[in-house]
Design a protein around this motif. Structure first.
Motif, PDB file in Angstrom:
ATOM      1  N   HIS A 176    -121.805 104.533  73.345  1.00 54.57           N
ATOM      2  CA  HIS A 176    -122.733 103.685  74.093  1.00 54.57           C
ATOM      3  C   HIS A 176    -122.375 102.223  73.854  1.00 54.57           C
ATOM      4  CE1 HIS A 176    -124.916 102.674  70.408  1.00 54.57           C
ATOM      5  NE2 HIS A 176    -124.922 103.972  70.108  1.00 54.57           N
ATOM      6  N   ILE A 177    -122.844 101.369  74.749  1.00 56.76           N
ATOM      7  CA  ILE A 177    -122.648  99.937  74.567  1.00 56.76           C
ATOM      8  C   ILE A 177    -123.348  99.540  73.265  1.00 56.76           C
ATOM      9  CG2 ILE A 177    -124.631  99.449  76.062  1.00 56.76           C
ATOM     10  CD1 ILE A 177    -123.334  96.809  76.805  1.00 56.76           C
ATOM     11  N   THR A 178    -122.774  98.615  72.553  1.00 57.69           N
ATOM     12  CA  THR A 178    -123.350  98.198  71.278  1.00 57.69           C
ATOM     13  C   THR A 178    -124.326  97.046  71.480  1.00 57.69           C
ATOM     14  OG1 THR A 178    -121.624  96.572  70.831  1.00 57.69           O
ATOM     15  CG2 THR A 178    -121.243  98.853  70.056  1.00 57.69           C
ATOM     16  N   GLU A 179    -125.173  96.861  70.489  1.00 56.40           N
ATOM     17  CA  GLU A 179    -126.096  95.728  70.529  1.00 56.40           C
ATOM     18  C   GLU A 179    -125.312  94.421  70.559  1.00 56.40           C
ATOM     19  OE1 GLU A 179    -129.175  96.085  67.426  1.00 56.40           O
ATOM     20  OE2 GLU A 179    -128.594  98.198  67.379  1.00 56.40           O
ATOM     21  N   LYS A 180    -124.219  94.369  69.804  1.00 57.66           N
ATOM     22  CA  LYS A 180    -123.388  93.165  69.753  1.00 57.66           C
ATOM     23  C   LYS A 180    -122.809  92.852  71.133  1.00 57.66           C
ATOM     24  CE  LYS A 180    -119.521  91.124  67.275  1.00 57.66           C
ATOM     25  NZ  LYS A 180    -118.520  91.307  66.220  1.00 57.66           N
ATOM     26  N   GLN A 181    -122.358  93.884  71.855  1.00 53.45           N
ATOM     27  CA  GLN A 181    -121.809  93.659  73.187  1.00 53.45           C
ATOM     28  C   GLN A 181    -122.899  93.176  74.151  1.00 53.45           C
ATOM     29  OE1 GLN A 181    -118.620  93.554  74.045  1.00 53.45           O
ATOM     30  NE2 GLN A 181    -119.237  92.900  76.080  1.00 53.45           N
ATOM     31  N   PHE A 182    -124.090  93.759  74.051  1.00 50.01           N
ATOM     32  CA  PHE A 182    -125.168  93.303  74.940  1.00 50.01           C
ATOM     33  C   PHE A 182    -125.582  91.877  74.577  1.00 50.01           C
ATOM     34  CE2 PHE A 182    -129.482  93.242  76.810  1.00 50.01           C
ATOM     35  CZ  PHE A 182    -129.097  93.453  78.124  1.00 50.01           C
ATOM     36  N   TYR A 183    -125.529  91.530  73.303  1.00 50.38           N
ATOM     37  CA  TYR A 183    -125.808  90.156  72.889  1.00 50.38           C
ATOM     38  C   TYR A 183    -124.813  89.201  73.561  1.00 50.38           C
ATOM     39  CZ  TYR A 183    -126.241  85.930  70.154  1.00 50.38           C
ATOM     40  OH  TYR A 183    -126.411  84.626  69.794  1.00 50.38           O
ATOM     41  N   LYS A 184    -123.544  89.587  73.595  1.00 55.06           N
ATOM     42  CA  LYS A 184    -122.523  88.753  74.239  1.00 55.06           C
ATOM     43  C   LYS A 184    -122.805  88.612  75.729  1.00 55.06           C
ATOM     44  CE  LYS A 184    -118.751  89.787  71.022  1.00 55.06           C
ATOM     45  NZ  LYS A 184    -117.439  90.456  70.882  1.00 55.06           N
ATOM     46  N   ILE A 185    -123.270  89.682  76.350  1.00 57.08           N
ATOM     47  CA  ILE A 185    -123.621  89.636  77.774  1.00 57.08           C
ATOM     48  C   ILE A 185    -124.763  88.652  77.990  1.00 57.08           C
ATOM     49  CG2 ILE A 185    -124.664  90.978  79.660  1.00 57.08           C
ATOM     50  CD1 ILE A 185    -122.998  93.406  78.478  1.00 57.08           C
ATOM     51  N   MET A 186    -125.786  88.734  77.146  1.00 59.77           N
ATOM     52  CA  MET A 186    -126.928  87.822  77.280  1.00 59.77           C
ATOM     53  C   MET A 186    -126.513  86.374  76.988  1.00 59.77           C
ATOM     54  SD  MET A 186    -129.260  89.671  78.511  1.00 59.77           S
ATOM     55  CE  MET A 186    -130.702  88.617  78.419  1.00 59.77           C
ATOM     56  N   ALA A 187    -125.587  86.179  76.038  1.00 62.50           N
ATOM     57  CA  ALA A 187    -125.087  84.826  75.753  1.00 62.50           C
ATOM     58  C   ALA A 187    -124.352  84.273  76.970  1.00 62.50           C
ATOM     59  CB  ALA A 187    -124.177  84.853  74.523  1.00 62.50           C
ATOM     60  N   ARG A 188    -123.611  85.131  77.652  1.00 59.12           N
ATOM     61  CA  ARG A 188    -122.901  84.709  78.873  1.00 59.12           C
ATOM     62  C   ARG A 188    -123.905  84.343  79.968  1.00 59.12           C
ATOM     63  NH1 ARG A 188    -119.550  81.938  81.471  1.00 59.12           N
ATOM     64  NH2 ARG A 188    -118.601  82.879  83.282  1.00 59.12           N
ATOM     65  N   VAL A 189    -124.987  85.118  80.082  1.00 55.80           N
ATOM     66  CA  VAL A 189    -126.046  84.788  81.040  1.00 55.80           C
ATOM     67  C   VAL A 189    -126.603  83.402  80.723  1.00 55.80           C
ATOM     68  CG1 VAL A 189    -128.369  85.401  81.849  1.00 55.80           C
ATOM     69  CG2 VAL A 189    -126.634  87.179  81.588  1.00 55.80           C
ATOM     70  N   CYS A 190    -126.834  83.121  79.441  1.00 52.02           N
ATOM     71  CA  CYS A 190    -127.317  81.789  79.030  1.00 52.02           C
ATOM     72  C   CYS A 190    -126.362  80.701  79.508  1.00 52.02           C
ATOM     73  CB  CYS A 190    -127.447  81.710  77.516  1.00 52.02           C
ATOM     74  SG  CYS A 190    -128.896  82.512  76.843  1.00 52.02           S
ATOM     75  N   ASP A 191    -125.072  80.919  79.270  1.00 53.34           N
ATOM     76  CA  ASP A 191    -124.074  79.931  79.687  1.00 53.34           C
ATOM     77  C   ASP A 191    -124.112  79.715  81.200  1.00 53.34           C
ATOM     78  OD1 ASP A 191    -123.238  79.717  77.066  1.00 53.34           O
ATOM     79  OD2 ASP A 191    -121.455  80.986  77.338  1.00 53.34           O
ATOM     80  N   LEU A 192    -124.173  80.805  81.935  1.00 51.65           N
ATOM     81  CA  LEU A 192    -124.173  80.707  83.396  1.00 51.65           C
ATOM     82  C   LEU A 192    -125.422  80.013  83.930  1.00 51.65           C
ATOM     83  CD1 LEU A 192    -122.746  84.251  84.230  1.00 51.65           C
ATOM     84  CD2 LEU A 192    -121.585  82.054  84.588  1.00 51.65           C
TER      85      LEU A 192
END
Length: 180
Positions: A101-117
Motif C-alpha cells: 500500500h502507499i505509505t504515510e510518508k508518500q502521502f505526506y509528500k503528495i500533500m506537501a506538493r499540493v501545498c507547493d502548488l
C-alpha cells in the motif's frame, strides 16, 4: 482547491483524491486509511452494506466505517484501478509496488506538493481527518459527542483541542447565538 489539485496534478490522480475523500468521510488516521483492503470496499458496495469494522492501529479500539458518503468516489476509483491494470489486495496500492500500500510518508509528500502548488503551508496527512471532523462538528450543529465518537477519542476535551477550538473560536460561535 485541495481536491481539485489532487485530481489534476499527479500521476495517480484518482487514488490520491480518493484517499483524501475516504479520510474525510471516515475520520480515520492516515495509517488506517492506507491499510484498508480493496476487498472490504468491494463487499460493502456490492452487498449494499454501509458499515464495516476495523481496529484503529494507534489505539487498538474498534471502529465502525461508514462508506456511503464516498460510495460514488469509490466506484469511480475502482474503475480507475481497472483501467490502470492495478491488481492489489490494498485499496490504495503504491504505483511503484502494487503488492504494497502507499505509505504515510508518500502521502505526506503528495500533500506537501499540493501545498507547493497552492502556495500554502498548512496541509499534512492529518488534514483529511481534521477537515472531516470539523465539517461534522459544524454541520451537525456542534454535536461534539458525535465527533468524539467518530474520531474514537476518549473525551470531549481531547476532541475540542484536536479541532483547534480556542477561546476566540468559541467566542465567535457564541456571538452567533441569540440568547434573547
Amino acid at each position: 482547491m485541495v481536491q481539485d489539485t489532487l485530481l489534476d496534478s499527479f500521476r495517480a490522480i484518482r487514488r490520491n483524491y480518493t484517499i483524501f475523500q475516504v479520510g474525510k468521510a471516515t475520520l480515520l488516521r492516515v495509517s488506517d486509511v492506507m491499510k484498508l483492503k480493496k476487498q472490504m470496499s468491494l463487499i460493502l458496495m456490492e452487498q449494499s452494506k454501509q458499515t464495516a469494522f476495523i481496529h484503529d492501529q494507534k489505539t487498538g479500539k474498534a471502529n465502525t466505517l461508514y462508506l456511503k458518503p464516498v460510495q460514488q468516489d469509490l466506484l469511480m476509483y475502482h474503475n480507475w484501478l481497472v483501467q490502470q491494470n492495478m491488481n492489489s489486495e490494498w485499496l490504495f496500492p503504491s504505483t511503484a509496488r502494487p503488492d504494497r500500500h502507499i505509505t504515510e510518508k508518500q502521502f505526506y509528500k503528495i500533500m506537501a506538493r499540493v501545498c507547493d502548488l497552492l502556495g500554502i503551508n498548512y496541509l499534512g496527512t492529518h488534514t483529511m481527518r481534521k477537515t472531516g471532523a470539523y465539517r461534522v462538528y459544524t454541520q451537525s450543529n456542534y454535536n461534539i459527542g458525535l465527533v468524539v465518537h467518530l474520531l474514537n477519542h476518549s473525551s470531549e476535551a481531547m476532541t475540542l483541542t484536536y479541532l483547534g477550538l480556542d477561546q476566540a473560536s468559541r467566542e465567535m460561535m457564541l456571538d452567533q447565538i441569540d440568547f434573547g
